[in-house]
Scaffold this active site. Structure first.
Site, PDB file in Angstrom:
ATOM      1  N   HIS A   1      36.058  49.981  41.032  1.00 46.18           N
ATOM      2  CA  HIS A   1      37.463  49.551  41.102  1.00 46.18           C
ATOM      3  C   HIS A   1      38.356  50.672  41.657  1.00 46.18           C
ATOM      4  CE1 HIS A   1      40.103  46.191  39.235  1.00 46.18           C
ATOM      5  NE2 HIS A   1      40.660  46.661  40.348  1.00 46.18           N
TER       6      HIS A   1
ATOM      7  N   ILE B   1      47.093  41.445  51.292  1.00 43.29           N
ATOM      8  CA  ILE B   1      45.841  42.154  51.568  1.00 43.29           C
ATOM      9  C   ILE B   1      45.012  41.396  52.585  1.00 43.29           C
ATOM     10  CG2 ILE B   1      43.673  42.987  50.573  1.00 43.29           C
ATOM     11  CD1 ILE B   1      45.232  43.402  47.932  1.00 43.29           C
TER      12      ILE B   1
ATOM     13  N   ASP C   1      43.706  29.397  52.814  1.00 49.17           N
ATOM     14  CA  ASP C   1      44.729  29.647  51.795  1.00 49.17           C
ATOM     15  C   ASP C   1      45.471  28.340  51.556  1.00 49.17           C
ATOM     16  OD1 ASP C   1      46.932  30.636  50.200  1.00 49.17           O
ATOM     17  OD2 ASP C   1      46.552  32.616  51.046  1.00 49.17           O
TER      18      ASP C   1
ATOM     19  N   ARG D   1      38.961  40.116  42.041  1.00 40.29           N
ATOM     20  CA  ARG D   1      38.680  40.098  40.609  1.00 40.29           C
ATOM     21  C   ARG D   1      37.251  39.629  40.372  1.00 40.29           C
ATOM     22  NH1 ARG D   1      42.330  42.912  40.480  1.00 40.29           N
ATOM     23  NH2 ARG D   1      44.311  42.791  39.326  1.00 40.29           N
TER      24      ARG D   1
ATOM     25  N   GLU E   1      34.542  45.634  32.936  1.00 42.30           N
ATOM     26  CA  GLU E   1      34.793  47.003  33.390  1.00 42.30           C
ATOM     27  C   GLU E   1      35.263  47.870  32.214  1.00 42.30           C
ATOM     28  OE1 GLU E   1      37.552  47.006  36.663  1.00 42.30           O
ATOM     29  OE2 GLU E   1      36.373  45.575  37.839  1.00 42.30           O
TER      30      GLU E   1
ATOM     31  N   ASP F   1      34.051  45.731  44.499  1.00 39.13           N
ATOM     32  CA  ASP F   1      34.806  46.813  43.883  1.00 39.13           C
ATOM     33  C   ASP F   1      35.238  46.424  42.473  1.00 39.13           C
ATOM     34  OD1 ASP F   1      36.111  49.400  44.019  1.00 39.13           O
ATOM     35  OD2 ASP F   1      38.017  48.332  44.155  1.00 39.13           O
TER      36      ASP F   1
END
Length: 206
Positions: free
Chosen positions: A181, A51, A70, A133, A162, A157
């Site tokens: 989400h 992503i 990363d 997350r 949730e 999102d």
């Protein structure tokens, strides 16, 4: 692809005041707010996996200056897209206008975005995007960051709980945009997932 597009949907909604303007016109008002371009802004991508890479590709087209952090870097991809390598996650919050999260949630990185992340930002202010997350971010520290202005806006999102409970502390803030989400919920994405599942099943049988 679907989640990467959602990142830009959130960013453009915020910078162009689309969420506010929509509500004005729905109420019969004609309020012309002044927005901002994302062109030439610095975006820090935390997590340069599938992503994150799709976000980087689209960021280049929009004319953003792309930075990435990363643990495992794809040097070939970084060279191809002219991405600036960050030495730490904290450096993204010190250098960039926008920081977008694309990490898996593990026991090691739960609440990894916290006071410690914000404390050395100096005068820099960041728009923080989270389509990964909710538990990557320590909620109380995020709210403090918003209140103190280190975090200019939080576009998310995902939440720590949730579905979103009533009176969630982020619910009514003007500096927060929440979607429920839906980043991966497109017909095209579901179709690709279904085809992949069938191909894997056929492969395992054969």
């Amino acid at each position: 692809i679907t989640v990467a597009e959602h990142v830009f949907a959130l960013m453009l909604t915020y910078y162009k005041n689309i969420h506010l303007e929509y509500n004005y016109t729905q109420n019969g008002q004609w309020e012309r707010l002044i927005g901002h371009e994302i062109y030439k802004k610095k975006i820090g991508i935390i997590g340069l996996g599938r992503i994150g890479k799709e976000v980087a590709k689209r960021a280049e087209v929009f004319g953003l200056e792309v930075f990435a952090y990363d643990i495992y870097l794809d040097r070939e991809f970084i060279h191809e897209y002219g991405i600036n390598i960050l030495s730490s996650m904290e450096e993204a919050f010190q250098k960039c206008d926008i920081v977008t999260l694309h990490m898996n949630l593990t026991e090691d990185n739960k609440n990894i975005i916290s006071k410690a992340t914000f404390k050395n930002m100096g005068s820099n202010k960041v728009v923080l995007v989270n389509t990964a997350r909710g538990d990557l971010i320590e909620m109380d520290d995020l709210i403090q960051g918003l209140d103190q202005g280190n975090i200019k806006a939080y576009l998310t999102d995902v939440l720590d709980e949730e579905p979103m409970p009533l009176n969630h502390p982020l619910q009514s803030r003007k500096d927060v945009i929440i979607t429920p989400h839906i980043g991966s919920r497109t017909y095209e994405s579901v179709e690709r997932q279904g085809l992949m599942a069938v191909k894997n099943m056929v492969k395992s049988i054969g």
